[in-house]
Motif scaffolding. Structure first.
Motif, PDB file in Angstrom:
ATOM      1  N   PHE A  72       0.835  -1.217   0.000  1.00 20.58           N
ATOM      2  CA  PHE A  72       0.000   0.000   0.000  1.00 20.58           C
ATOM      3  C   PHE A  72       0.864   1.259   0.000  1.00 20.58           C
ATOM      4  O   PHE A  72       0.645   2.188  -0.782  1.00 20.58           O
ATOM      5  N   GLU A  73       1.872   1.286   0.874  1.00 24.36           N
ATOM      6  CA  GLU A  73       2.704   2.493   0.982  1.00 24.36           C
ATOM      7  C   GLU A  73       3.483   2.734  -0.307  1.00 24.36           C
ATOM      8  O   GLU A  73       3.657   3.875  -0.739  1.00 24.36           O
ATOM      9  N   SER A  74       3.922   1.638  -0.925  1.00 22.16           N
ATOM     10  CA  SER A  74       4.634   1.771  -2.184  1.00 22.16           C
ATOM     11  C   SER A  74       3.710   2.380  -3.246  1.00 22.16           C
ATOM     12  O   SER A  74       4.098   3.284  -3.995  1.00 22.16           O
ATOM     13  N   ALA A  75       2.474   1.897  -3.287  1.00 21.49           N
ATOM     14  CA  ALA A  75       1.511   2.399  -4.273  1.00 21.49           C
ATOM     15  C   ALA A  75       1.133   3.855  -3.993  1.00 21.49           C
ATOM     16  O   ALA A  75       0.997   4.669  -4.924  1.00 21.49           O
ATOM     17  N   LEU A  76       0.982   4.181  -2.716  1.00 23.58           N
ATOM     18  CA  LEU A  76       0.609   5.560  -2.359  1.00 23.58           C
ATOM     19  C   LEU A  76       1.706   6.540  -2.787  1.00 23.58           C
ATOM     20  O   LEU A  76       1.428   7.580  -3.398  1.00 23.58           O
ATOM     21  N   ASP A  77       2.949   6.183  -2.477  1.00 17.32           N
ATOM     22  CA  ASP A  77       4.066   7.065  -2.855  1.00 17.32           C
ATOM     23  C   ASP A  77       4.154   7.180  -4.379  1.00 17.32           C
ATOM     24  O   ASP A  77       4.335   8.264  -4.923  1.00 17.32           O
ATOM     25  N   TYR A  78       4.029   6.031  -5.036  1.00 14.21           N
ATOM     26  CA  TYR A  78       4.173   6.013  -6.499  1.00 14.21           C
ATOM     27  C   TYR A  78       3.081   6.858  -7.157  1.00 14.21           C
ATOM     28  O   TYR A  78       3.338   7.649  -8.079  1.00 14.21           O
TER      29      TYR A  78
ATOM     30  N   THR B 186      -3.587  -5.209  -6.244  1.00 12.93           N
ATOM     31  CA  THR B 186      -4.052  -3.859  -6.584  1.00 12.93           C
ATOM     32  C   THR B 186      -2.864  -2.902  -6.687  1.00 12.93           C
ATOM     33  O   THR B 186      -2.756  -2.120  -7.641  1.00 12.93           O
ATOM     34  N   ALA B 187      -1.974  -2.984  -5.713  1.00 15.49           N
ATOM     35  CA  ALA B 187      -0.804  -2.096  -5.701  1.00 15.49           C
ATOM     36  C   ALA B 187       0.054  -2.318  -6.942  1.00 15.49           C
ATOM     37  O   ALA B 187       0.573  -1.380  -7.534  1.00 15.49           O
TER      38      ALA B 187
ATOM     39  N   VAL C   3      -1.219  -0.319  -9.745  1.00 17.48           N
ATOM     40  CA  VAL C   3      -0.982   1.121  -9.595  1.00 17.48           C
ATOM     41  C   VAL C   3       0.419   1.467 -10.106  1.00 17.48           C
ATOM     42  O   VAL C   3       0.635   2.528 -10.691  1.00 17.48           O
ATOM     43  N   LEU C   4       1.362   0.564  -9.925  1.00 19.51           N
ATOM     44  CA  LEU C   4       2.742   0.835 -10.333  1.00 19.51           C
ATOM     45  C   LEU C   4       2.994   0.621 -11.828  1.00 19.51           C
ATOM     46  O   LEU C   4       4.127   0.794 -12.287  1.00 19.51           O
ATOM     47  N   GLY C   5       1.976   0.249 -12.565  1.00 17.98           N
ATOM     48  CA  GLY C   5       2.165   0.061 -14.003  1.00 17.98           C
ATOM     49  C   GLY C   5       3.292  -0.922 -14.280  1.00 17.98           C
ATOM     50  O   GLY C   5       3.483  -1.896 -13.557  1.00 17.98           O
ATOM     51  N   ALA C   6       4.090  -0.626 -15.336  1.00 20.07           N
ATOM     52  CA  ALA C   6       5.171  -1.540 -15.710  1.00 20.07           C
ATOM     53  C   ALA C   6       6.199  -1.668 -14.598  1.00 20.07           C
ATOM     54  O   ALA C   6       6.769  -2.748 -14.374  1.00 20.07           O
ATOM     55  N   ASN C   7       6.418  -0.564 -13.852  1.00 22.26           N
ATOM     56  CA  ASN C   7       7.388  -0.650 -12.754  1.00 22.26           C
ATOM     57  C   ASN C   7       6.966  -1.691 -11.720  1.00 22.26           C
ATOM     58  O   ASN C   7       7.793  -2.194 -10.960  1.00 22.26           O
ATOM     59  N   GLY C   8       5.694  -1.984 -11.698  1.00 20.03           N
ATOM     60  CA  GLY C   8       5.184  -2.958 -10.730  1.00 20.03           C
ATOM     61  C   GLY C   8       5.616  -4.383 -10.998  1.00 20.03           C
ATOM     62  O   GLY C   8       5.420  -5.254 -10.141  1.00 20.03           O
ATOM     63  N   VAL C   9       6.182  -4.654 -12.184  1.00 16.57           N
ATOM     64  CA  VAL C   9       6.618  -6.032 -12.439  1.00 16.57           C
ATOM     65  C   VAL C   9       8.116  -6.218 -12.185  1.00 16.57           C
ATOM     66  O   VAL C   9       8.657  -7.292 -12.440  1.00 16.57           O
ATOM     67  N   THR C  10       8.786  -5.187 -11.676  1.00 14.57           N
ATOM     68  CA  THR C  10      10.230  -5.319 -11.435  1.00 14.57           C
ATOM     69  C   THR C  10      10.539  -5.441  -9.939  1.00 14.57           C
ATOM     70  O   THR C  10       9.721  -5.056  -9.094  1.00 14.57           O
TER      71      THR C  10
END
Ligand code: TGC
Ligand code: FAD
Length: 397
Positions: free
Chosen positions: A271-277, A346-347, A350-357
Motif C-alpha cells: 500500500f505504501e509503495s503504491a501511495l508514494d508512487y 491492486t498495488a 498502480v505501479l504500471g510496468a514498474n510494478g513487475v520489477t
C-alpha cells in the motif's frame, strides 16, 4: 461559533489512517520500532537481490535475529525473550513488511521448531537446543508435510518403529523451510502409539536433504525435501509429551498467529509503495493519485490494511488474555492473507510496468503471498475450520 470537537482537529496520517498506533503500549511501540529499524537497515536494502538470486544468507541472518530477540520471542526461559503474544505479532508484522521469507525464518524457528521442543520436549531436549536456537546459533526446521500429505497430515506415510530402546525413522518430508540449513529437524511420524515428534540432528546417518529449486515465490527462503532412510535414533530423540496430531497442530497455531500479523506487514508495504508512487507518477499531465480510479484503489488498500491490523491486534489481545481458540486464528489467517493478496495485486497495477520489477517491493510481496496463502493451512482449510465452527458440521472428509 462553537469550537470543533478535539478529535476533529486531528489530521489524517495516510500511513496510519485510523491512528492505530495509539492502541499500542509504550513497550509494544518500542519493540515495533526496533524491529522496523532492523528491517530497514538489514533486510530492505538486500532482499530484492536475495529474491532474484533465490538465495538468502540464513547463517548470517539468524544470529542477527537472535540478537534482536525475535527467535522464540514469545516463549519463556531458555534464553527466550518472554514477550507478549501481541509484541511477537508486531515483530512478525515488521519482519514481513520486509519479506515473507524473513518472517518465515522467524516463524519456523520460534513458533514451529522451538515451540515444539518448548511445549512437548524433555528438560534435556530444552536445555540442549533452546538457548542456541534463541541465539540463532542453531537453526531448526519442522517436517510435517509430505509429497502426498499436505492439508491432511493425518495421511502421513513417514513411520517410526521401535527397535529395542531405539527408534527407526523412515519416510520423506516435502516443502520444509530451512530443511537443508537446519542443525536439527523436528520430524513428525506415525507410530503404533500415534503421531510422535523426533529431533533429528543434521548429519545423522540415513538423514539427507535436497533443496527445492525453481520456486517463483518465497525465493528469499530455503525450502527443502527431507529424506529419512531407516534413520536410527535413541529413545531420547523423541518428544515425550506429544502423542497425537495435536502435537504438530498446536505448533501450527503459534505460527499461524504470527502470519495473521505478518500479512498486515506485507500489505502495508505494498500500500505504501503504491501511495508514494501514485503521488509521483504523472500521466495526462497530472499525478495519477489525482484520478478517481487510483483514489478508489488507494482507499480500498488503506481500508484493507487498517481492517487487517485491527483484526490482528484484537487476536493478539485475545491470545494475551488466554481466550484465543484455533478457530479464531483460522479466521485471522484466512481474512488477513486474502486481504494482503488483494492489496498486493491492486498495488502492483498502480505501479504500471514498474510494478513487475524488483526495483519495487510489490511483485515480490505478491508472489510471496501465494506461498503464505498455501502454507500453514490453505485458505480452503481455514475456511473449513471456520465453517465447521459456525455449523457444527466438519466438512473435510
Ligand atoms: P482432527 O481429528 O481435527 O484433530 C486431531 C487432533 O489434533 C487436535 N487439533 C488441534 N490441536 C491444536 N491446535 C489445532 N489447531 C488443532 N486442530 C486439531 C484435535 O483436538 C485432535 O486432538 P486429540 O488429542 O484428540 O488427538 O484432525 P484432522 O486430521 O481432521 O485435521 C484437521 C485439519 C485439517 C484442520 C488439520 O489437519 C490441518 O490444520 N491441516 C493443515 C495442515 C497444515 O497447516 N500444515 C502446515 C505445515 S507447516 C508449514 O506449512 C510451515 S510454513 C513455513 C512458515 O510458517 O513460515
Ligand atoms: P494439498 O493438500 O494437496 O491441497 C491442494 C488443494 O486442494 C488446495 O487448494 C487445498 O486447499 C485443496 N484441498 C485440500 N483438502 C481439501 C478439502 N478437504 N476440501 C476442499 N479443498 C481441499 N510444510 C511443513 O511441514 N514445514 C514447512 O516448513 C513448510 N514450509 C513451506 C514453505 C513453502 C514455500 C511452501 C509453499 C509450503 C511449505 N510447507 C511446509 C507445506 C505446506 O504446509 C503445504 O503446502 C500446505 O499444507 C498444503 O499442502 P499441499 O501443498 O500438499 O496441498
Amino acid at each position: 461559533m462553537t469550537a470543533a470537537p478535539a478529535t476533529m482537529s486531528q489530521t489524517i496520517r495516510p500511513k496510519d489512517f485510523l491512528g492505530l498506533d495509539a492502541l499500542l503500549g509504550d513497550e509494544e511501540r518500542d519493540i515495533r520500532d526496533t524491529v522496523r529499524a532492523f528491517v530497514a537497515d538489514r533486510i530492505v536494502p538486500e532482499v530484492g537481490d536475495w529474491f532474484e538470486a533465490g538465495e538468502v544468507p540464513v547463517h548470517e541472518l539468524a544470529p542477527a535475529l537472535g540478537k534482536l530477540g525475535v527467535l522464540g520471542m514469545h516463549l519463556t526461559g531458555y534464553g527466550c525473550a518472554g514477550a507478549s503474544a501481541t509484541a511477537y505479532g508486531l515483530a512478525c508484522l515488521e519482519l514481513e513488511a520486509g519479506d515473507s521469507g524473513v518472517r518465515s525464518l522467524v516463524s519456523v524457528q520460534g513458533s514451529l521448531a522451538m515451540y515444539a521442543i518448548w511445549r512437548w520436549g524433555s528438560e534435556e531436549q530444552k536445555q540442549q537446543w533452546l538457548p542456541r536456537m534463541a541465539a540463532g546459533e542453531a537453526i531448526g526446521c519442522f517436517g510435517l508435510t509430505e509429497p502426498d500429505a499436505g492439508s491432511d497430515p493425518g495421511a502421513m506415510r513417514t513411520r517410526a518403529r521401535r527397535d529395542g530402546d531405539d527408534w527407526i525413522l523412515h519416510g520423506q518430508k516435502m516443502w520444509i523451510t530451512n530443511g537443508s540449513v537446519a542443525e536439527v529437524a523436528v520430524v513428525w511420524a506415525a507410530t503404533d502409539e500415534g503421531v510422535r515428534g523426533f529431533l533429528v540432528p543434521r548429519g545423522t546417518r540415513g538423514f539427507t536433504t535436497q533443496d527445492i529449486h525453481k520456486k517463483l515465490s518465497l525465493r528469499a527462503s530455503v525450502t527443502s525435501e527431507l529424506l529419512l532412510d531407516d534413520v536410527r535414533l535413541p529413545a531420547a530423540a523423541m518428544l515425550p509429551e506429544a502423542t497425537s496430531l495435536r502435537g504438530p497442530l498446536s505448533c501450527l497455531n503459534e505460527a499461524r498467529f504470527g502470519i495473521v500479523f505478518g500479512a498486515v506487514g506485507a500489505a502495508r508495504a505494498c500500500f505504501e509503495s503504491a501511495l508514494d508512487y501514485a503521488g509521483e507518477r504523472l500521466a495526462f499531465g497530472k499525478p495519477i493519485a489525482g484520478t478517481q480510479i487510483q483514489q478508489q484503489k488507494l482507499a480500498f488498500m488503506a481500508l484493507e490494511v487498517n481492517r487487517a491490523a485491527l483484526l490482528a491486534l484484537h487476536l493478539g489481545r485475545m491470545k494475551d488474555a488466554g481466550t484465543l481458540r484455533p478457530e479464531h486464528v483460522s479466521m485471522g489467517k484466512l481474512g488477513n492473507v486474502n486481504a494482503a493478496l488483494e492489496v498486493a495485486r491492486t498495488a502492483r497495477q498502480v505501479l504500471g510496468a514498474n510494478g513487475v520489477t524488483l526495483e519495487y517491493p510489490v511483485i515480490r510481496h505478491m508472489n510471496n503471498l501465494e506461498s503464505v496463502v498455501t502454507y500453514e493451512g490453505t485458505a480452503d482449510i481455514h475456511a473449513l475450520v471456520v465453517g465447521g465452527a459456525l455449523t457444527g458440521i466438519q466438512a473435510f472428509r
